[in-house]
Every structure is written in C-alpha cells, then in structure tokens.
Design a protein around this motif. Structure first.
Motif, PDB file in Angstrom:
ATOM      1  N   LEU B 414       3.291 -11.990   5.452  1.00  0.00           N
ATOM      2  CA  LEU B 414       1.666 -10.851   4.905  1.00  0.00           C
ATOM      3  C   LEU B 414       0.509 -11.418   5.665  1.00  0.00           C
ATOM      4  O   LEU B 414      -0.280 -11.124   6.091  1.00  0.00           O
ATOM      5  N   ALA B 415       0.158 -12.797   5.922  1.00  0.00           N
ATOM      6  CA  ALA B 415      -0.555 -13.967   6.284  1.00  0.00           C
ATOM      7  C   ALA B 415      -0.774 -13.792   8.291  1.00  0.00           C
ATOM      8  O   ALA B 415      -1.941 -14.125   8.485  1.00  0.00           O
ATOM      9  N   GLY B 416       0.252 -12.725   8.407  1.00  0.00           N
ATOM     10  CA  GLY B 416       0.551 -12.984  10.318  1.00  0.00           C
ATOM     11  C   GLY B 416       1.478 -14.212  10.355  1.00  0.00           C
ATOM     12  O   GLY B 416       0.988 -14.903  11.651  1.00  0.00           O
ATOM     13  N   GLN B 417       2.220 -14.951   9.652  1.00  0.00           N
ATOM     14  CA  GLN B 417       2.721 -16.628   9.608  1.00  0.00           C
ATOM     15  C   GLN B 417       4.107 -16.504   9.801  1.00  0.00           C
ATOM     16  O   GLN B 417       4.427 -15.607   8.588  1.00  0.00           O
ATOM     17  N   GLY B 418       4.521 -16.392  10.871  1.00  0.00           N
ATOM     18  CA  GLY B 418       6.560 -16.870  11.177  1.00  0.00           C
ATOM     19  C   GLY B 418       6.735 -15.298  11.245  1.00  0.00           C
ATOM     20  O   GLY B 418       6.164 -13.943  11.320  1.00  0.00           O
ATOM     21  N   ASP B 419       7.888 -15.493  10.785  1.00  0.00           N
ATOM     22  CA  ASP B 419       9.041 -13.923  11.085  1.00  0.00           C
ATOM     23  C   ASP B 419      10.018 -13.709   9.952  1.00  0.00           C
ATOM     24  O   ASP B 419      10.232 -14.699   9.189  1.00  0.00           O
ATOM     25  N   VAL B 420      11.069 -12.672  10.578  1.00  0.00           N
ATOM     26  CA  VAL B 420      11.498 -12.308   8.717  1.00  0.00           C
ATOM     27  C   VAL B 420      12.544 -13.936   9.436  1.00  0.00           C
ATOM     28  O   VAL B 420      13.299 -14.170   8.324  1.00  0.00           O
ATOM     29  N   GLN B 421      13.040 -13.560  10.460  1.00  0.00           N
ATOM     30  CA  GLN B 421      14.378 -14.092  10.454  1.00  0.00           C
ATOM     31  C   GLN B 421      14.136 -16.205  10.476  1.00  0.00           C
ATOM     32  O   GLN B 421      14.912 -16.540   9.700  1.00  0.00           O
ATOM     33  N   SER B 422      12.577 -16.455  10.569  1.00  0.00           N
ATOM     34  CA  SER B 422      12.364 -17.579  10.164  1.00  0.00           C
ATOM     35  C   SER B 422      12.424 -17.875   9.029  1.00  0.00           C
ATOM     36  O   SER B 422      12.674 -18.904   8.152  1.00  0.00           O
ATOM     37  N   VAL B 423      11.696 -16.610   8.412  1.00  0.00           N
ATOM     38  CA  VAL B 423      11.624 -17.141   6.808  1.00  0.00           C
ATOM     39  C   VAL B 423      13.252 -17.144   6.018  1.00  0.00           C
ATOM     40  O   VAL B 423      13.321 -17.798   4.849  1.00  0.00           O
ATOM     41  N   LEU B 424      13.400 -16.058   6.429  1.00  0.00           N
ATOM     42  CA  LEU B 424      15.322 -16.376   5.602  1.00  0.00           C
ATOM     43  C   LEU B 424      16.062 -17.621   6.196  1.00  0.00           C
ATOM     44  O   LEU B 424      16.858 -18.539   5.203  1.00  0.00           O
ATOM     45  N   GLU B 425      15.764 -18.733   7.504  1.00  0.00           N
ATOM     46  CA  GLU B 425      16.268 -19.327   8.076  1.00  0.00           C
ATOM     47  C   GLU B 425      15.938 -20.640   7.252  1.00  0.00           C
ATOM     48  O   GLU B 425      16.385 -21.523   6.343  1.00  0.00           O
ATOM     49  N   GLY B 426      14.263 -20.779   6.433  1.00  0.00           N
ATOM     50  CA  GLY B 426      13.560 -21.014   5.600  1.00  0.00           C
ATOM     51  C   GLY B 426      14.193 -20.955   4.045  1.00  0.00           C
ATOM     52  O   GLY B 426      14.795 -22.281   3.538  1.00  0.00           O
ATOM     53  N   ILE B 427      14.708 -19.819   4.095  1.00  0.00           N
ATOM     54  CA  ILE B 427      15.397 -19.918   2.500  1.00  0.00           C
ATOM     55  C   ILE B 427      17.084 -20.717   2.756  1.00  0.00           C
ATOM     56  O   ILE B 427      17.140 -21.360   1.512  1.00  0.00           O
ATOM     57  N   ASP B 428      17.811 -20.427   3.552  1.00  0.00           N
ATOM     58  CA  ASP B 428      18.916 -21.182   3.608  1.00  0.00           C
ATOM     59  C   ASP B 428      18.677 -22.767   3.726  1.00  0.00           C
ATOM     60  O   ASP B 428      20.085 -23.239   3.190  1.00  0.00           O
ATOM     61  N   GLN B 429      17.431 -23.013   4.083  1.00  0.00           N
ATOM     62  CA  GLN B 429      18.060 -25.196   4.873  1.00  0.00           C
ATOM     63  C   GLN B 429      17.104 -25.100   3.310  1.00  0.00           C
ATOM     64  O   GLN B 429      18.200 -25.929   2.853  1.00  0.00           O
ATOM     65  N   ALA B 430      16.348 -23.929   2.584  1.00  0.00           N
ATOM     66  CA  ALA B 430      16.083 -24.872   0.769  1.00  0.00           C
ATOM     67  C   ALA B 430      17.180 -24.320  -0.005  1.00  0.00           C
ATOM     68  O   ALA B 430      17.533 -25.474  -0.953  1.00  0.00           O
ATOM     69  N   TRP B 431      18.146 -23.982   0.015  1.00  0.00           N
ATOM     70  CA  TRP B 431      19.720 -23.452  -0.616  1.00  0.00           C
ATOM     71  C   TRP B 431      20.607 -24.448  -0.490  1.00  0.00           C
ATOM     72  O   TRP B 431      21.056 -25.289  -0.866  1.00  0.00           O
ATOM     73  N   ASP B 432      20.320 -25.566   0.879  1.00  0.00           N
ATOM     74  CA  ASP B 432      21.278 -25.869   1.169  1.00  0.00           C
ATOM     75  C   ASP B 432      20.910 -27.458   1.297  1.00  0.00           C
ATOM     76  O   ASP B 432      21.849 -28.681   0.744  1.00  0.00           O
ATOM     77  N   GLN B 433      19.623 -27.606  -0.012  1.00  0.00           N
ATOM     78  CA  GLN B 433      19.037 -28.993  -0.188  1.00  0.00           C
ATOM     79  C   GLN B 433      19.675 -29.698  -1.120  1.00  0.00           C
ATOM     80  O   GLN B 433      19.889 -29.081  -2.108  1.00  0.00           O
TER      81      GLN B 433
END
Lengths: 317, 433
Positions: B414-433
């Motif tokens: 919403l604030a114009g940072q990042g894109d859909v794909q990078s957000v989803l990749e970040g969620i995957d990383q958090a899942w695998d922590q």
C-alpha cells in the motif's frame, strides 16, 4: 594574584592539608600526613561495586549468551554458534534497521547540537526575554517521549493540522508517517524537537565559562564575529561539545519510544531501528536468541561509536 | 578520643548495615512463599485464578462477565487478570516459566500467534484436558488444539471473519454487496467519486493488513484448497508459487489503485475504521466478527453485518471462521485449583453456558450456527451451515513471523514498497525459519 590560582570552590588543598586553614597560625601539614577529612576508604565501595558487577555486567553478559542460542523464550535451547549473527548479515530487514539507526543517530546528533548551540548563543546574553525563552525551549525535554510522539502523530495525520496548513497554500496532503521517503525524517524531526532544549542547556553551561572580557578584547582588536566564535567560544565550550555529542549519539542509537509511537517501525520496516527490531523479534515474535544477537550488535555499535566520538572531541591541548 | 571511638563504631555499623540491608532487600525481592507450592498463583480447591485478554480494561469484557456469572452460580472464588492483548502472550510465557502463572488462561489455538497455546503445551506448561473438551473441537480443527492426540485447549466459540458491512450506509450510497471482484472495483470507483470509500482500513496497523489479506485469501486460496496449510507444511506448495496467494495480494494492489480505501489509508489507524463505519463514510472494514457485534452494540442504529468478501471473478463465496480463543489449565497449578479449573471448563462446555458466552462475546456457537445466531452473521448463515468456511489461516502457521511477514508485506504494497512476488517470498522465508 592568589585569587586567580583557583576557584573559590577549590578546597582540594585545604582538604589535603597542604595549606593552612584561614586565620590559623598552624603549620602546614606535610603531603604524607593523615588528611584532615578521613571519612571513607576505597574498600567501602566494594559491596556496591560487587552489586554493580553482578547486576549490571554479569546479568548483561548472561543475557548476551542467549545470542548464541536458538531460544524461543520457552522450553529448551541449543547453542548454535554464530548462526544468529550470520542471519543478521543475511537479513535485509536487519541491514535496513542498522541503516535507519545510523541515519537517525547521526541526524539527531547534528540537528540537536547545531540547534542547541544556536539557541544557546542566542539566549546567552543581552536578550531581555532570554530566561522565559530558555524555559520554553527546555519544556519539551521534561515531557514523556511517548506523549510528545502521540501529539506529533496527530500533527502528521492525513487529516491533521500539517496537511491542513499545506491545503491552505494549495499543496497536496501527504501521508507523512506512511510514506517510506518521509517517515524516517518525521521521526527525526520529533526526536530533535524534543531534545534540542537539553543540548541548549548544556551549551549554556559551557558558554557561562567564556569570560566576556576576552570577547570584548578580541572585538576591540578587530576580530570578526565568526573568528571570535571560532577561536574563543568553541575552545571554551569544547567540554560541552564532548558531553552533548556523546549523549546525543548514544540517545540516537538507542531510539525506541518515538519510533514505536509514531510508526511502529512501518511502513513495512521503513523506520525500523535496531532497538525496535530487538523488541519485535524478542517479544512479539518470540525469537529470543535472534533478538539477543541484535541487542549485542546494537551494544557493540554504541560502544564503538562512543569511543570514536570521545576520541574525536578530546581536548588535545 | 571519644569522638574518634564513636566515629569508628559508626564506620563499623555502616559496614555491617549496608550488606545486611542489601541482603535483606534481595531476600525480600527474591523470596517466595514456602507454602505456595511449585506453581500456580495461589489457587485452591475453593477457587482459581484466570487470565484473559482485555483490550479496553473494563469490567464488560466477556471473559470477566462469564467468570462473574460462574462465581455467583457456584460460589467458587475466581481471581481474574485482564491484560492488554499486545503483551498478553509475553506475560503468560514469563509467568509460566516463573511458576506464578494463573490456573486458567485464555490462549489462541495453534502456533501462529504470540499467544498461541501449542508451543506452551509442547514445552510441558499446559495440562492435558479430557474428553469433554476434546468433543468441542470442531471437525478439521484438531491440529490447532492437539499434540499427539492429546487436547490442551478447550474452544469456546466460532468467530467468523469476513467483511463487516454497514448496510444502511450502503443503501444510502446506492451500493449493494458486490458479488465478484469486477463489480467491487466498479463500486469503489463510484464511491470514490462521491468522496466515500468502499472499505476503511488501518494501514498503519500491520495486523489489520494481515487480516485483510487472510479474509481475501478465503476465496482465492482456501475455497479451492482447504488443506493448503498442510501442503505448505509438507513442502508441496509455497506462497511464492501459489496462484491463489498471488491473486490475493494482487487484489489488494488493484483495490488500492481503484480507490477502494479511504484517503490516506496507508497511514490510517483503527480509529479510521471506527469513524468510517459509524459515520458511513466507508461501507466496510476488515475486523473480526466479534468486534462488529461490539461496535453495533455500542452504536445504536448502526446496521452492521458480516459479509463474505467478493469472490474472484467466477469464484464461489467462502469465509473464514474458527475458534480463535480457547481456555487451558496451567500444568503447575495446585491440584485443588486444577480441579476447580476443570469444573469451570466443564461448566463452560454445557450448552446453555456456551450459548451465554457466545451472546456475551458476539461469536457463533462452537457447534455451529443455531437459532440463536446473531443477526450480524445472517449473511453468512448458509455458508456456515454448509461448511463453506476454513479456519483463520495463521492459526495453523508454524510461527508468528509468518503472519508478521504477510502483514508488513501488505503494508508495504500500500505504501509503494516492494511487489507481490517479493512479499510472498518473504513469507516463505519466515515460514522456513
């Protein structure tokens, strides 16, 4: 002549017994004789020192050990070596937090010191309303950082007074605290606004030691305002510069309240600092090991910058 | 000489007094009650202690009201401890480790929240519950309450999560609940032109962004693949490769571009939601169903209902609904307090008491919608009856970091940072922590 040798408060010689007491015809005691005031021995401080070591340093060192574990705040943990520190280096969020912390710390250092010194110079002498103005400028210092931040949050709100003022001059309203390009600056402004009064007081104390006669003499000799400031005022307030810059640097590095109240670290980590990330990782996400590693990094950064800053502002004369 | 001797005595006195006082102070701080037992916080057979979240801090909290009713009916003494939600999980963890946790505690099921029960049960801090509690766990929700077939928390009610809709404001604006995404985006443009918004969101509050994404994911992800979380745990799917999650976040981006949110939404707080809904400047918001009931009760005349979020074009309606709160017993509590706590849970499991709690909390009966279904949930009645709902996804996620990555990622979009794909990749990383 003797009056110029020390300040009226300098009772060191008297306490050491090296000069006769006023009005007395007593012979001066030798340097090696028993001091007149003997209340206190160095080992009296041992219990306090032991407690400080135990509570401050041993407890902190114990906490730092968790930086090398995978503890989640509950249950058992394992020592994982430097994995948490590797994760910090690999984590763009942590690197971003580090950059934000350094930006806020040095921005805060510069803004508060420049602003504080200018205010101190303006309110040092001559101005009739200086006492009232000093109180007004110092007043934000005594307020809670959280209270100040919430007031500013209202000011920065999309429907708040700042955008109203912009509207009067025909400018577009901004989402000050939700814009990644503006939010960090907004936090910096709030930090500096609240603390500049404190730095002003430190510099006023320093300026009080500058003898007006020297400045007047320099002025009579034709020294410009800038040269008088550069060669008389600055050397005189050097201790104040050292104190103010050290305090502001440390305060800037560990900024927490203002960020949490204004932006909560957002938008999307744009204003996250190491201190807020330590809190978030440790208490919100239950990554105690990782949070401890971040805290250790923050501590080391503060230590290094404080030492460097002390070296930079040391009086070399 | 006398003075010197006095001075010497005084020095010795100070030397003795300082460590003695220090030791006494430390002993006072660290000393525990020898009779208090190994754990618990003083509960007995005649009573127990009970902790729960209390956002407002008032006495009208549903848990408090329920405890009061039980105490009045049974004569059992209940010492309640209502805590702010943002520090609740941490406080319970600290108290459980310190051995002074309450006897009965409210938790979130699963492991995906800071106040989740399963990590605590795994660490041995939570008492196993009996068949009576197990019987209340809705079908398909067992992994949120059980470890190795043992139940550690008793669900209390089902909380639907959809789009809270101000029906009267919508009627005034001439807008009906859109059936699909295209119709919704059209409605957004129409409303924006009138200075209103389709939705009010709290862009500065990441949890609200996360709730929005999850509510939208109901139709884009979980309607087609109800076991998506299990597949992600097994490593068969990922957020970054999931078309459903891509569609979910893309919907948010499209809504932002179409002006579906109020002006300055990225910086808005929860007050923006309250004001938008109550003043009718926004037609809907993403808040838990129970909060909608509370808001409706607090604002007489306000016609609020929970609607399913418009499905993707060609999709079917689907919502999220799950027991978001549960009660557990402290494994270290005194036997007497444990027994009193078990009796309290058994009392809560009785249909009339469960119904009373549903009424107080503003949820849906744990056994499913019945004749007492609140009018707020009327639009969801068929979906709930037909089983067209999935549990709140983050309850089944492995750690709180996953939801945090989703929430802050959406905030960034919403604030114009990042894109859909990078957000989803970040969620995957958090899942695998």
């Amino acid at each position: 002549m003797t009056a110029t040798m020390g300040t009226p408060q300098d009772t060191g010689a008297l306490v050491r017994g090296s000069v006769p007491a006023a009005g007395g015809g007593q012979p001066a005691r030798s340097r090696r004789s028993r001091p007149l005031i003997t209340y206190g021995r160095w080992w009296w401080a041992l219990p306090a020192v032991a407690m400080v070591l135990l509570i401050h340093y041993a407890a902190t060192a114990g906490g730092a050990l968790y930086a090398f574990t995978d503890w989640t705040g509950i249950g058992d943990f394992e020592f994982i070596g430097l994995d948490n520190f590797r994760r910090i280096l690999d984590d763009p969020d942590s690197i971003g937090s580090l950059q934000n912390t350094l930006f806020l710390a040095f921005g805060f250092l510069v803004l508060t010191n420049v602003g504080g010194l200018l205010l101190a110079l303006a309110l040092n002498r001559t101005l009739k309303t200086r006492y009232l103005l000093r109180v007004l400028f110092f007043m934000p210092v005594v307020l809670s950082p959280l209270a100040v931040s919430y007031v500013w949050k209202f000011i920065f709100d999309f429907n708040g007074p700042l955008n109203d003022v912009l509207g009067w001059v025909g400018a577009e309203p901004r989402t000050w605290l939700a814009d990644p390009a503006l939010a960090l600056w907004a936090v910096l402004v709030v930090m500096a606004w609240q603390t500049t009064g404190m730095v002003m007081v430190i510099y006023l104390a320093g300026l009080a030691t500058v003898p007006p006669e020297i400045e007047e003499a320099a002025a009579l000799d034709g020294a410009s305002t800038w040269r008088r400031f550069r060669y008389i005022t600055v050397p005189s307030v050097r201790p104040s510069i050292a104190i103010a810059s050290t305090l502001m640097l440390i305060q800037g590095l560990r900024v927490f309240d203002q960020v949490m109240a204004l932006t909560g670290g957002g938008p999307a980590g744009a204003t996250e600092t190491l201190a807020t990330q330590v809190y978030k990782e440790t208490f919100a996400l239950s990554n105690f090991g990782y949070g401890a590693a971040l805290a250790l990094v923050l501590t080391m950064i503060m230590l290094v910058f404080s030492v460097l800053q002390q070296a930079a502002t040391r009086d070399r004369s | 000489m006398t003075q010197q001797r006095h001075r010497g005595l005084r020095r010795i006195g100070v030397l003795v007094a300082v460590p003695a006082l220090s030791a006494l102070t430390l002993a006072a701080c660290g000393g525990g009650d020898e009779d208090s037992g190994a754990g618990g916080s003083g509960g007995s057979a005649d009573g127990f202690t009970f902790a729960f979240e209390n956002a407002s801090g008032g006495q009208q909290n549903p848990w408090q009201l329920l405890a009061d009713e039980y105490a009045q009916e049974s004569g059992v003494q209940i010492e309640t401890q209502g805590l702010p939600p943002d520090s609740y999980g941490l406080t319970m963890r600290t108290q459980l480790q310190g051995g002074n946790a309450p006897d009965v505690m409210m938790f979130s099921p699963g492991a995906g929240n800071a106040n989740a029960v399963l990590p605590l049960a795994e660490a041995g801090y939570i008492e196993e519950l009996g068949e009576e509690s197990a019987a209340l766990v809705p079908e398909g929700n067992e992994p949120l309450f059980e470890i190795d077939g043992k139940v550690y928390a008793q669900p209390t009610s089902i909380i639907p999560v959809g789009m809270v809709w101000n029906s009267s404001a919508a009627s005034s604006a001439g807008v009906e609940v859109p059936e699909d995404e295209a119709a919704m985006l059209d409605a957004c443009s129409t409303l924006a032109a009138d200075g209103k918004s389709f939705l009010a969101i709290a862009g500065s509050a990441p949890p609200n962004m996360g709730l929005m994404a999850m509510a939208i994911s109901a139709t884009r992800v979980y309607a087609e693949t109800p076991d998506w979380n299990e597949q992600r745990s097994a490593g068969d799917v990922s957020f970054a490769d999931s078309e459903g999650w891509q569609a979910t976040l893309q919907t948010i981006v499209d809504m932002n571009d179409a002006g579906c949110f109020q002006q300055g939404a990225a910086g808005g707080g929860f007050d923006a939601i309250t004001q938008g809904l109550t003043q009718g400047t926004s037609l809907g918001a993403f808040v838990p169903g129970a909060a909608a009931t509370e808001l409706a009760n607090a604002s007489p005349g306000l016609d609020l209902q929970v609607q399913p979020f418009p499905a993707a074009d060609g999709g079917d309606p689907f919502v999220l609904a799950s027991p978001n709160y549960a009660l557990s017993i402290n494994a270290s509590a005194d036997e007497g307090a444990k027994e009193a706590a078990r009796e309290f849970l058994a009392w809560m499991a009785e249909p009339e008491n469960a119904a009373r709690f549903v009424e107080l909390q503003g949820g849906v009966a744990i056994t499913g919608p019945d004749e007492n279904l609140s009018p707020v949930y009327e639009p969801l009645a068929d979906l709930l009856t037909n089983g067209d709902y999935a549990p709140l996804p983050n309850l089944a996620w492995p750690n709180p970091g996953v939801y945090d990555a989703l929430s802050t990622g959406v905030q960034g979009l919403l604030a114009g940072q990042g894109d859909v794909q990078s957000v989803l990749e970040g969620i995957d990383q958090a899942w695998d922590q």
